[in-house]
Design a protein around this motif. Structure first.
Motif, PDB file in Angstrom:
ATOM      1  N   ILE A   1       0.838  -1.204   0.000  1.00  0.00           N
ATOM      2  CA  ILE A   1       0.000   0.000   0.000  1.00  0.00           C
ATOM      3  C   ILE A   1       0.870   1.249   0.000  1.00  0.00           C
ATOM      4  O   ILE A   1       0.638   2.185  -0.769  1.00  0.00           O
ATOM      5  N   LYS A   2       1.895   1.268   0.849  1.00  0.00           N
ATOM      6  CA  LYS A   2       2.772   2.446   0.917  1.00  0.00           C
ATOM      7  C   LYS A   2       3.525   2.649  -0.393  1.00  0.00           C
ATOM      8  O   LYS A   2       3.742   3.785  -0.820  1.00  0.00           O
ATOM      9  N   THR A   3       3.904   1.562  -1.053  1.00  0.00           N
ATOM     10  CA  THR A   3       4.587   1.663  -2.340  1.00  0.00           C
ATOM     11  C   THR A   3       3.668   2.296  -3.383  1.00  0.00           C
ATOM     12  O   THR A   3       4.076   3.195  -4.127  1.00  0.00           O
ATOM     13  N   ILE A   4       2.423   1.856  -3.425  1.00  0.00           N
ATOM     14  CA  ILE A   4       1.473   2.403  -4.395  1.00  0.00           C
ATOM     15  C   ILE A   4       1.190   3.863  -4.093  1.00  0.00           C
ATOM     16  O   ILE A   4       1.130   4.707  -5.004  1.00  0.00           O
ATOM     17  N   GLN A   5       1.039   4.213  -2.807  1.00  0.00           N
ATOM     18  CA  GLN A   5       0.820   5.611  -2.443  1.00  0.00           C
ATOM     19  C   GLN A   5       2.011   6.469  -2.855  1.00  0.00           C
ATOM     20  O   GLN A   5       1.834   7.577  -3.364  1.00  0.00           O
ATOM     21  N   ASN A   6       3.224   5.947  -2.668  1.00  0.00           N
ATOM     22  CA  ASN A   6       4.423   6.675  -3.048  1.00  0.00           C
ATOM     23  C   ASN A   6       4.507   6.841  -4.565  1.00  0.00           C
ATOM     24  O   ASN A   6       4.866   7.912  -5.065  1.00  0.00           O
ATOM     25  N   GLU A   7       4.163   5.796  -5.315  1.00  0.00           N
ATOM     26  CA  GLU A   7       4.161   5.889  -6.779  1.00  0.00           C
ATOM     27  C   GLU A   7       3.201   6.974  -7.249  1.00  0.00           C
ATOM     28  O   GLU A   7       3.517   7.761  -8.141  1.00  0.00           O
ATOM     29  N   ARG A   8       2.009   7.006  -6.647  1.00  0.00           N
ATOM     30  CA  ARG A   8       1.012   8.013  -7.025  1.00  0.00           C
ATOM     31  C   ARG A   8       1.476   9.417  -6.667  1.00  0.00           C
ATOM     32  O   ARG A   8       1.270  10.354  -7.432  1.00  0.00           O
ATOM     33  N   ALA A   9       2.113   9.564  -5.515  1.00  0.00           N
ATOM     34  CA  ALA A   9       2.605  10.879  -5.101  1.00  0.00           C
ATOM     35  C   ALA A   9       3.706  11.368  -6.040  1.00  0.00           C
ATOM     36  O   ALA A   9       3.727  12.542  -6.424  1.00  0.00           O
ATOM     37  N   ARG A  10       4.616  10.457  -6.420  1.00  0.00           N
ATOM     38  CA  ARG A  10       5.680  10.844  -7.345  1.00  0.00           C
ATOM     39  C   ARG A  10       5.124  11.185  -8.720  1.00  0.00           C
ATOM     40  O   ARG A  10       5.584  12.120  -9.366  1.00  0.00           O
ATOM     41  N   ALA A  11       4.124  10.449  -9.174  1.00  0.00           N
ATOM     42  CA  ALA A  11       3.509  10.734 -10.470  1.00  0.00           C
ATOM     43  C   ALA A  11       2.808  12.097 -10.445  1.00  0.00           C
ATOM     44  O   ALA A  11       2.895  12.861 -11.408  1.00  0.00           O
ATOM     45  N   ALA A  12       2.134  12.404  -9.346  1.00  0.00           N
ATOM     46  CA  ALA A  12       1.454  13.695  -9.221  1.00  0.00           C
ATOM     47  C   ALA A  12       2.463  14.830  -9.166  1.00  0.00           C
ATOM     48  O   ALA A  12       2.252  15.899  -9.769  1.00  0.00           O
TER      49      ALA A  12
END
Length: 77
Positions: A57-68
């Motif tokens: 979950i934290k990895t996916i949240q981090n991926e989304r934050a970096r993409a944003a």
């Protein structure tokens, strides 16, 4: 949280759903750790499963934050 949640299932969730799932998994891991200290666990593998779910979950949240962040820093044409 009986079954294993895959990364693809997590990626389909919204940010709010991910946050709720993360909170539930964290609370469940806490309860399991307390139980492990005070009594014998029925399934010790649950600790590992919850730790990995939290990491996914934290990895996916981090991926989304970096993409944003990358999208926000790109100059608009």
């Amino acid at each position: 949280m009986g079954k294993t949640t895959t990364a693809s299932e997590l990626r389909e969730m919204s940010d709010e759903q991910l946050a709720v799932t993360l909170k539930e998994a964290t609370e469940s891991l806490f309860r399991l750790r307390l139980q492990a200290e005070t009594e014998r666990l029925d399934a010790p593998s649950e600790l590992k499963r919850h730790r990995r779910l939290i990491a996914r979950i934290k990895t996916i949240q981090n991926e989304r934050a970096r993409a944003a962040a990358a999208k926000a820093t790109q100059p608009s044409a």
